[in-house]
Design a protein around this motif. Structure first.
Motif, short mmCIF file in Angstrom:
data_model
loop_
_atom_site.label_atom_id
_atom_site.label_comp_id
_atom_site.label_asym_id
_atom_site.label_seq_id
_atom_site.Cartn_x
_atom_site.Cartn_y
_atom_site.Cartn_z
N PHE A 56 -1.26 -15.19 0.67
CA PHE A 56 -0.65 -14.04 0.01
C PHE A 56 -1.69 -13.12 -0.62
N PHE A 57 -2.97 -13.41 -0.39
CA PHE A 57 -4.04 -12.57 -0.92
C PHE A 57 -4.91 -11.98 0.18
N ILE A 58 -4.52 -12.16 1.43
CA ILE A 58 -5.32 -11.61 2.53
C ILE A 58 -4.74 -10.27 2.97
N PRO A 59 -5.52 -9.42 3.62
CA PRO A 59 -5.06 -8.07 4.00
C PRO A 59 -3.90 -8.11 4.99
N ASN A 60 -3.14 -7.02 4.99
CA ASN A 60 -1.99 -6.91 5.88
C ASN A 60 -2.39 -6.90 7.36
N VAL A 61 -3.58 -6.38 7.65
CA VAL A 61 -3.99 -6.29 9.04
C VAL A 61 -4.14 -7.68 9.66
N VAL A 62 -4.59 -8.64 8.86
CA VAL A 62 -4.71 -10.02 9.36
C VAL A 62 -3.33 -10.58 9.69
N ILE A 63 -2.37 -10.30 8.85
CA ILE A 63 -1.01 -10.77 9.09
C ILE A 63 -0.43 -10.12 10.33
N SER A 64 -0.72 -8.85 10.53
CA SER A 64 -0.22 -8.16 11.72
C SER A 64 -0.79 -8.79 12.99
N ILE A 65 -2.08 -9.11 12.96
CA ILE A 65 -2.70 -9.76 14.12
C ILE A 65 -2.08 -11.13 14.36
N TYR A 66 -1.89 -11.86 13.28
CA TYR A 66 -1.28 -13.19 13.41
C TYR A 66 0.15 -13.09 13.95
N HIS B 224 0.82 -1.21 0.00
CA HIS B 224 0.00 0.00 0.00
C HIS B 224 0.85 1.26 0.00
N SER B 225 2.07 1.12 0.43
CA SER B 225 2.95 2.28 0.55
C SER B 225 4.34 1.90 0.09
N GLU B 226 5.06 2.83 -0.49
CA GLU B 226 6.42 2.58 -0.95
C GLU B 226 7.45 2.82 0.14
N THR B 227 7.00 3.07 1.35
CA THR B 227 7.93 3.34 2.45
C THR B 227 8.34 2.07 3.19
N GLN C 227 10.21 -9.17 4.03
CA GLN C 227 10.70 -10.49 4.44
C GLN C 227 9.83 -11.07 5.56
N ILE C 228 9.48 -10.23 6.53
CA ILE C 228 8.63 -10.68 7.62
C ILE C 228 7.25 -11.07 7.10
N GLN C 229 6.73 -10.28 6.14
CA GLN C 229 5.43 -10.61 5.55
C GLN C 229 5.45 -11.98 4.88
N ALA C 230 6.52 -12.28 4.14
CA ALA C 230 6.61 -13.58 3.47
C ALA C 230 6.63 -14.72 4.48
#
Length: 410
Positions: free
Chosen positions: A127-137, A62-65, A72-75
């Motif tokens: 890899f198709f779910i929102p980032n907020v779900v990954i943050s909670i997980y 969502h952001s280039e920052t 890497q953590i997201q993967a």
């Protein structure tokens, strides 16, 4: 080129099919461990090469920052979540399975082609779910990883006590001598290793009071284990105390070696090879501990074996139905209790998925270098706290029978 790709794909599918069809009922637990090992390798590979790919996903980027470490953590977390859901779903499905005649018993041991497909689909969907779900997980994984470490400690204690009891029951002098020799060797190794830690993590000319405190505390705990275990009032043994001492020394090392590479008191800060070897050793320890915990769940009478299991010590009925009513049970299927808890088996793998994610992501801390794995102060304190919790649980296992004499602890 397309023909080559098609041939490679067909060969791979054929190999997976043959392997999956060759998994027997006895090797199912090893197959689950193999699938878990594959997930670790996939997480490791995506951590190293998946960042540029994730940057192209608009629902992730969502952001280039975002930094490279963030991707890497997201993967790692997305693969871990898929793995967690796979084992978690099976843990829920297997609740209440006590008889091998239950249809779900065949689901647990068979259908490996379908299981591999389901696992792949779940990992890809993450890899198709929102980032907020990954943050909670990611936040929940910190607690799940802690629970897995706690299970590891309990299993280690169970193993050492079982080992000691098995040799003592032989009641022969050679086994007592072997117990003493191994105990002394373990204590020598623990204190020698602690001395090496002083050299590595207390460089001359540096104020390394925190590292010295960690190492000295480890040595004090080792002394305390022996004193408490050999006290006449405590029904303890030197072997479990020595093994736990070696384990605490190892955990202390993993904690100190995880200190930031720019920290002056980390004597290994110039050796990247040590970081890789520590990671490989940590991964291997995770896979082995998961496999052993699953196997131990089926052999321990106190570790969540189902009540109907022959390992659980359930009492036989006073009167056999066949003796009272001839022929009544001939048309009924023979009751064959399962030997271990399938739910707990899959739950261990689900928690281990969280722990592996924390190991690869530095406990979701992206402040460290992306070239280093499992490095940072968060990791240090997790390791050290694990050591102290291990010590506390072991001491409690010794003194609890004295505090509560009317309760059974083994």
């Amino acid at each position: 080129m397309s023909c080559l790709v098609a041939c490679c794909t067909a060969s791979t599918c054929g190999l997976c099919t043959s392997v999956a069809s060759g998994i027997s009922k006895k090797s199912a637990r090893i197959a689950y461990c193999g699938l878990f090992g594959v997930s670790l390798v996939v997480s490791w590979i995506l951590r190293e090469v998946g960042a540029p790919l994730l940057e192209k996903f608009p629902w992730i980027n969502h952001s280039e920052t975002h930094s490279k470490e963030w991707y890497q953590i997201q993967a790692v977390l997305r693969v871990s979540l898929g793995n967690f859901l796979f084992f978690g779903i099976f843990a829920l499905i297997m609740i209440g399975v006590k008889d091998q005649n239950d249809r779900r018993d065949s689901w647990h041991h068979g259908g490996w082609i379908a299981k591999i497909v389901i696992w792949l689909v779940l990992v890809c969907l993450m890899f198709f779910i929102p980032n907020v779900v990954i943050s909670i997980y990611g936040t929940l994984s910190i607690f799940g990883a802690g629970a897995f470490l706690l299970v590891q400690v309990i299993i280690l204690l169970d193993f050492t006590h079982s080992w000691n009891d098995a040799w003592v029951e032989k009641d022969e002098q050679k086994w007592y001598v072997a117990l003493l020799a191994i105990s002394v060797a373990c204590y020598i190794a623990a204190f020698a290793f602690s001395g090496i830690l002083f050299i590595w993590f207390n460089p001359s000319g540096q104020d390394c009071g925190l590292n010295v405190f960690f190492i000295v505390m480890t040595m004090i705990l080792a002394f305390a284990f022996a004193i408490i275990a050999l006290h006449p009032v405590v029904n303890g043994s030197l072997l479990p105390a020595s093994v736990i001492s070696v384990y605490c020394a190892y955990v202390c090392y993993t904690g100190l070696s995880s200190e930031p590479r720019d920290y002056a008191c980390n004597g290994l800060n110039k050796s990247k090879a040590v970081t890789t070897s520590t990671l490989i050793l940590g991964m291997l320890t995770t896979v082995l501990s998961v496999l052993y915990s699953a196997l131990r769940a089926g052999s321990s009478t106190t570790f969540l074996s189902p009540p109907s299991s022959p390992k659980s010590g359930a009492k036989k009925p006073l009167l056999e139905g066949e003796d009272l009513e001839e022929g009544k049970g001939k048309n009924e299927k023979e009751v064959r209790p399962v030997s271990y808890s399938y739910t707990f088996f899959h739950l261990i793998f689900a928690l281990a998925s969280m722990y592996a994610a924390m190991l690869l992501s530095g406990w979701t801390n992206s402040s460290e270098s992306s070239d280093l794995i499992d490095v940072g102060w968060t990791t240090v304190w997790v390791r050290i706290c694990t050591e102290w919790v291990t010590a506390g649980i072991y001491v409690w296992s010794l003194v609890a029978p004295l505090i509560f004499p009317d309760r059974e602890f083994y």
